[in-house]
Design an enzyme around this catalytic site. Sequence first.
Site, short mmCIF file in Angstrom:
data_model
loop_
_atom_site.label_atom_id
_atom_site.label_comp_id
_atom_site.label_asym_id
_atom_site.label_seq_id
_atom_site.Cartn_x
_atom_site.Cartn_y
_atom_site.Cartn_z
CB CYS A 71 -0.90 0.05 1.23
SG CYS A 71 -1.85 -1.43 1.52
O1 KQY Z 1 -4.09 0.81 0.81
C1 KQY Z 1 -4.29 0.89 1.98
N1 KQY Z 1 -4.38 -0.17 2.70
C2 KQY Z 1 -4.45 2.21 2.55
C3 KQY Z 1 -5.08 2.25 3.85
C4 KQY Z 1 -5.36 3.66 4.20
C5 KQY Z 1 -5.43 3.83 5.62
C6 KQY Z 1 -5.70 5.23 6.03
N2 KQY Z 1 -5.80 5.27 7.41
#
Ligand code: KQY
Length: 367
Positions: A356
């Site tokens: 991510c």
């Molecule tokens: O891609 C992802 N798992 C992003 C998560 C965003 C979290 C914001 N608190």
Amino acid sequence: MKRLNSVPKADGFRMPGEFEEHRGTYIIWPERPDNWRLGGKPAQHVFVQVANTIAKYEPVTVCVSKEQYSNARHLLADNVRVVEMSNNDSWIRDCGATCVVNDQGEVRGVDWKFNSWGGLVDGLYFPWDQDDKVAQKMCELEGFDSYRLDDFVLEGGSIHVDGEGTLMVTEECLLSEGRNPHMTKEEIEKKLCDYLGCEKVLWIKEGIYNDETNGHVDNMCNFVRPGVVALAWTDDENDPQYARSKAAYDYLTSETDAKGRKLEVHKILTPKPILITKAESLGVDAIDGTLPRQEGDRLAASYVNYYTGNGFVAVPVFNDPHDQLAIQKLQELYPGRVIEPIYAREILLGGGNIHCITQQVPRGNRK
Ligand code: KQY
């Protein structure tokens, strides 16, 4: 660098698999205190480890706010490029450009509309205007023309492609109320195929339990290569994850990809449930409009949130008995790559993991 009004597939462009050769990797520096505990300090050290590890294999660019520029420059290795860039948080997988290539090796960016994983319906923070400009800035730094979609919300973590016409997504995310509620499933499928150069979409029902992204596919499964999928799995039938993984396994093993191949699906056992501690919860500022981090909440931990690059796979580990199993399994699946385990609880506490926080730029034809 032009903003194009045409459509990638019609222009002869496709999104390559992440396992194809990269030109480099982008990361955004974490700092917001309502998502990262203790003002982001513990997370920053893990981001440094991720960036410096990847930089052993391919060029890395870290984008950072003006307030944190000096600190990031000081902490990151000399071979990491650090550039100032406004942002709302550090999830470049989701707000960065999705790169597509053509047969001549030209690279272009797809600049999806970003709304913080659900906008005013169930988005994770407000505002998100600076994140929504990151893809364009990334394209300009790389010298890419780009396709901007003002009418379609998507995050890069909600898609995985095999580079040969197949795309995996989850219904939980792509059909969620906060993204494109004005579109039918068929319309969404067409948009995805047009902008990613795909022919077939595999619709997994759900992602990882309690994933605040509405079940991004990148936490649940990944293409190791065309025809081969890694899937997050638990053998514990009492775990709410079990039914999710079982449904995905049954679906994927009964499907074929765009080339008509049966899929080989490999199970990667998840770590045992990881919960937010009191100290971790107390380290995060409470702000209206940002998802709170509460003691006892289960985190969406999965080894499948790994990142594949030139000659390596960067894998999140959690000091869990299953860490070694995951490392061993991934080494078998990626025989030609070095497995780089990184202790990633601090990234998990922010709501995602190594995949991510990274975004690849494919090689294209420029060395
Ligand atoms: O891609 C992802 N798992 C992003 C998560 C965003 C979290 C914001 N608190």
